[in-house]
Structures are given as C-alpha cells and as structure tokens.
Design a protein around this motif. Structure first.
Motif, PDB file in Angstrom:
ATOM      1  N   ALA A 189       0.866  -1.179   0.000  1.00 18.30           N
ATOM      2  CA  ALA A 189       0.000   0.000   0.000  1.00 18.30           C
ATOM      3  C   ALA A 189       0.905   1.232   0.000  1.00 18.30           C
ATOM      4  N   VAL A 190       1.402   1.592  -1.164  1.00 18.78           N
ATOM      5  CA  VAL A 190       2.468   2.589  -1.300  1.00 18.78           C
ATOM      6  C   VAL A 190       1.917   4.007  -1.139  1.00 18.78           C
ATOM      7  N   ALA A 191       2.548   4.764  -0.238  1.00 19.40           N
ATOM      8  CA  ALA A 191       2.152   6.156  -0.034  1.00 19.40           C
ATOM      9  C   ALA A 191       2.965   7.125  -0.886  1.00 19.40           C
ATOM     10  N   ASP A 192       4.184   6.740  -1.249  1.00 28.71           N
ATOM     11  CA  ASP A 192       5.042   7.624  -2.037  1.00 28.71           C
ATOM     12  C   ASP A 192       6.087   6.766  -2.751  1.00 28.71           C
ATOM     13  N   TYR A 193       6.079   6.798  -4.076  1.00 34.22           N
ATOM     14  CA  TYR A 193       6.975   5.943  -4.865  1.00 34.22           C
ATOM     15  C   TYR A 193       8.438   6.389  -4.828  1.00 34.22           C
ATOM     16  N   LYS A 194       8.697   7.612  -4.390  1.00 39.54           N
ATOM     17  CA  LYS A 194      10.068   8.124  -4.429  1.00 39.54           C
ATOM     18  C   LYS A 194      10.653   8.371  -3.038  1.00 39.54           C
ATOM     19  N   GLU A 195      10.054   7.755  -2.029  1.00 37.46           N
ATOM     20  CA  GLU A 195      10.561   7.902  -0.668  1.00 37.46           C
ATOM     21  C   GLU A 195      10.778   6.536  -0.026  1.00 37.46           C
ATOM     22  N   VAL A 196      11.464   6.551   1.107  1.00 41.18           N
ATOM     23  CA  VAL A 196      11.768   5.343   1.860  1.00 41.18           C
ATOM     24  C   VAL A 196      10.911   5.307   3.115  1.00 41.18           C
ATOM     25  N   ASN A 197      10.401   4.125   3.440  1.00 41.68           N
ATOM     26  CA  ASN A 197       9.630   3.922   4.660  1.00 41.68           C
ATOM     27  C   ASN A 197      10.509   4.223   5.873  1.00 41.68           C
ATOM     28  N   PRO A 198      10.154   5.215   6.705  1.00 41.75           N
ATOM     29  CA  PRO A 198      10.986   5.529   7.869  1.00 41.75           C
ATOM     30  C   PRO A 198      11.099   4.373   8.848  1.00 41.75           C
ATOM     31  N   GLU A 199      10.197   3.400   8.763  1.00 43.04           N
ATOM     32  CA  GLU A 199      10.301   2.185   9.564  1.00 43.04           C
ATOM     33  C   GLU A 199      11.629   1.480   9.305  1.00 43.04           C
ATOM     34  N   PHE A 200      12.123   1.610   8.048  1.00 46.56           N
ATOM     35  CA  PHE A 200      13.336   0.895   7.646  1.00 46.56           C
ATOM     36  C   PHE A 200      14.600   1.740   7.739  1.00 46.56           C
ATOM     37  N   GLY A 201      14.458   3.053   7.692  1.00 43.41           N
ATOM     38  CA  GLY A 201      15.629   3.929   7.722  1.00 43.41           C
ATOM     39  C   GLY A 201      15.458   5.099   6.783  1.00 43.41           C
ATOM     40  N   THR A 202      16.563   5.609   6.283  1.00 39.15           N
ATOM     41  CA  THR A 202      16.550   6.784   5.423  1.00 39.15           C
ATOM     42  C   THR A 202      16.975   6.419   4.007  1.00 39.15           C
ATOM     43  N   MET A 203      16.775   7.364   3.108  1.00 39.35           N
ATOM     44  CA  MET A 203      17.218   7.175   1.730  1.00 39.35           C
ATOM     45  C   MET A 203      18.722   6.970   1.675  1.00 39.35           C
ATOM     46  N   GLU A 204      19.457   7.749   2.426  1.00 31.73           N
ATOM     47  CA  GLU A 204      20.911   7.623   2.421  1.00 31.73           C
ATOM     48  C   GLU A 204      21.352   6.264   2.939  1.00 31.73           C
ATOM     49  N   GLU A 205      20.650   5.751   3.946  1.00 28.69           N
ATOM     50  CA  GLU A 205      20.992   4.423   4.470  1.00 28.69           C
ATOM     51  C   GLU A 205      20.700   3.343   3.441  1.00 28.69           C
TER      52      GLU A 205
END
Length: 435
Positions: free
Chosen positions: A80-96
């Motif tokens: 259930a994707v909220a944003d195709y160009k972002e990372v789930n903060p549950e998992f970490g950050t984009m940089e991570e």
C-alpha cells in the motif's frame, strides 16, 4: 526417451544484457521481519552470511512509505504505497538505503526492488492531486477489481500522464540508488505495453533484470520481463506432496519448455512471502518432502528462489501486517542451501534460460519416480526423485548418457546405465554429476 530442449536459440538482446543472472539464485528479503529492529542498518549484519550462502540477487520487498488511511494491522501492507520516491521511515533513510545498495554491490550482490504498479495506498498524494489517475466507479475511486484489498486504490492505465509518472518513478531508483532491476507485483494486471515502455526507459539508464509476478501471460516476457513466477510448478509440488502423481511435475516441465520466449525463464520456488503468510509454512504444506522439492527447484529449468528464513528452518507463518521477527537461532539448513547453490553455479547444465542445458526425461519402471538429465557440452547433471512416502525399487528403462557419475552430496562414484536397478527411500533423491 523424450528430449526437452529448453531455450535453445540465442536470447533476445533485451534478455542477454544482464549476464550476471545466468547462474544466480534469488533471495527474497522480508526486511520488516528480518531483524528485531527491521531496518536497513540491522540487515547489513546478515550480508556476510548471505554471501557465504551464495545467493547473488537480493530482492527487497517494497521499501516505500506505507499508507495510514485504511491501513491493515499495526504496520500495514508493504504493498500500500504512499510515495513511490521515498523510503519507509520504519526501515531507515534514503541515504541508508543507498549505502546498503553500495555495500551489496561491493560484496558482489545485485539488488532488485519490489514494485507495486497496479495500485497505491489511499493517502498517496496522487489521489489528491490526480484522482483521474485512478479507476472510478460511479465517480468513486475503487479497489482493484475482484480483490478484497481495501487498503489500496486501483490505478487507471488508460491515463497516459499517470503512466509517464510511474515510469519516471521506476527510473528514479535506478538512477538515484543504482538498483539492478525489479520484481513487479501483480504484473499481469498492468497492460503489457506499459511494461514494455518502462523496460526501454530503464535500459537507457543501465541493463536491468525484470521479474513478473505472473505465471500465465507470456506476452509479458516478449519485450518487458526476463522471468516470471512458476506457479504451475508450485501447484504441482503442493499436490504431489499431498498424494498427487509425479507426472504432474513432468507435465509442468514440458509445458515450460514449450511456452517461454527465447532467453526467458521461470522462477522456481517452494515458498515466498505470500505462500508463507497465507498458505502455510513449507512444513505444513510439504512435510517430509521439503528437501526433495528444494532439489527439484534447483535442478529443473529456471531460476531458484529462497525466501527469508528458509535457511533457518522457518517453521511459522509470518504475520503480514504486524511485526513478527524471524528466529535465526537454528541455521541447520544453511549448509544444505549453500550446497544446492554451489551445485547450480558449478554446473552450466543447470544455469538459467538459454545458457543452461537441455533436459531429457529418463523413463523408469515406477510412476512415483521422476528422473531427468540436464546436459550442456560435457556437463551432465542427473536428478532422480521418489515422489511418494514409501521405499521404491525401480529400473532405468532408458538412458543415453551412461557412464561414471559422482553423487553430489556423498561424493560416491556411481555407474549409471540403461537397465540398472535402484532404490530410493520415501521422498529421497539422487543428484549425480558428470563433468
């Protein structure tokens, strides 16, 4: 003797770009359940073990933010994707995540992402900004037809603007994070021509590997995808493990040889996230036939899949919408899967698609015995399995590749020839190699 020549011709140029897939095994990463923290950083600690295991392609279930609106369970569905160009903060950050991909590449892994193109979550910004991008019934955005997926909204592929935004999002992760391809959720519910356009756009950035969650629409494999799901084989595996005839598996292998476009191939598996959570553990579904079915998956034409926890003898159905950590205390099957992966890498006859070997069925005197030989140049691999829960004595009625073979698991030298009498215990098997 019947000869099944699988994928003989040269692959389409599309499917020969990613030659790293030739001898690969895919490993599905359920990040949420993989560790106590369920993060990119925590998962990194397992990379050396996975390297030792020998898997080459890491498939990450969706890493995007999950919609809160209509969310199921405590944490919601990956799909259930909220944003195709972002990372789930549950998992970490984009940089991570980028750092994780880079480390995976440095260690020799390839990384593919799970992509949900058929639908989005209900608080995806697209719904607010572009409701016309969604399927509507009587002016109301609807869930995918024929499903109970109340946490997602169906996308409208008649809308060209939406298609372009979706392709842009697919390209984003290849350009920004240097991923190596996609596993595409319910790919058969999205028009083939969209996937073909997306593949062209992706390959302009770099050659990618594309896996379709689909098992019947082979036009997806003409120009868009390299592989799809071998649901036919999985269904037969489940049936045979519960008293069905081995001939069903033989028929599935014949069918695959006839229908796959040159250079493409099925993904073979006994479990994945859906099978485990919704249909049962391998112990529940397959019982004591599990090792036999794994051996089949690694020797039949196609690319094998290992799901998170199989090597830890995963014996529970993981919750899908809530936290449910995998127990890694028992790695009793790690060595077993390592041997199967090495078997595939060391024997070109077992490689994927057109670079692998031909398959020839070996007729025997017993219907419960399924036997075949995979042949590539001077490399022969013989699989003989007893698909019944009782000891079976049998004779090889036909065999053109007579000679000395090595039992892969015991290193014992074995002479195989037409007319030889053999015996296998319940759900037992031989893998015999000559090179």
């Amino acid at each position: 003797m019947t000869v099944i020549t699988t994928f003989l011709l040269l692959s389409l140029s599309l499917n020969k770009k990613t030659d790293w897939i030739d001898d690969a095994t895919i490993y599905e990463v359920n990040l949420r359940q993989y560790t106590e923290k369920g993060t990119f950083e925590a998962f990194r600690e397992h990379l050396p073990r996975l390297k030792e295991l020998g898997v080459e392609v890491l498939w990450f279930m969706p890493i995007h933010p999950i919609s809160e609106v209509e969310k199921k369970g405590e944490l919601g569905s990956y799909y259930a994707v909220a944003d195709y160009k972002e990372v789930n903060p549950e998992f970490g950050t984009m940089e991570e995540f980028k750092a994780l991909v880079e480390e995976c590449h440095d260690m020799g892994f390839k990384v593919i992402l799970d992509w949900v193109a058929n639908h989005t979550g209900w608080d995806n910004q697209w719904i607010t900004d572009h409701p016309e991008w969604y399927t509507q019934v009587n002016g109301e955005i609807t869930i995918p037809a024929g499903t109970n997926w109340t946490d997602v909204a169906d996308l409208n592929y008649d809308n060209e603007e939406m298609r372009q935004e979706m392709i842009d999002a697919l390209v984003f992760w290849v350009e920004e994070a240097d991923i190596d391809g996609y596993r595409c959720d319910v790919a058969g519910s999205v028009p083939v021509d969209f996937w073909e356009d997306a593949r062209v756009a992706l390959d302009k950035v770099k050659p990618v590997f594309m896996l379709a969650e689909d098992g019947s629409n082979y036009s997806l494999l003409d120009n868009a995808f390299d592989a799809n799901y071998n649901w036919y084989l999985l269904d037969s595996i489940n049936t045979v493990a519960n008293g069905g005839r081995a001939s069903a598996i033989r028929s599935d292998i014949r069918r695959a040889a006839a229908v796959y476009p040159d250079g493409t191939f099925p993904m073979n598996f006994v479990t994945n996230h859906d099978e485990n959570s919704w249909n049962g553990t391998t112990e529940e579904r397959l019982g004591t036939s599990r090792n036999l079915m794994d051996a089949l998956v690694f020797t039949a034409p196609g690319i094998p899949l290992i799901y998170s926890g199989q090597e830890a003898n995963l014996n529970k159905r993981l919750l899908f919408f809530d936290k449910d950590e995998i127990n890694w205390s028992d790695l009793s099957k790690q060595d077993y899967y390592e041997r199967l992966i090495d078997l595939k890498k060391e024997n070109e006859a077992l490689w994927n698609g057109s670079v692998g070997g031909d398959l020839t069925f070996i007729d025997t005197t017993e219907k419960s015995i399924l036997a075949y030989v995979r042949t590539k140049d001077n490399n022969n691999v013989v699989f003989i399995g007893n698909f019944i829960d009782q000891v079976t004595e049998f004779t090889l009625k036909s065999f053109d590749e007579s000679g000395q073979y090595r039992n892969y698991f015991t290193s014992e030298e074995v002479t195989l020839e037409e007319g030889i009498n053999l015996e296998l215990g319940p759900w037992a098997y031989y893998i015999l190699v000559r090179d």
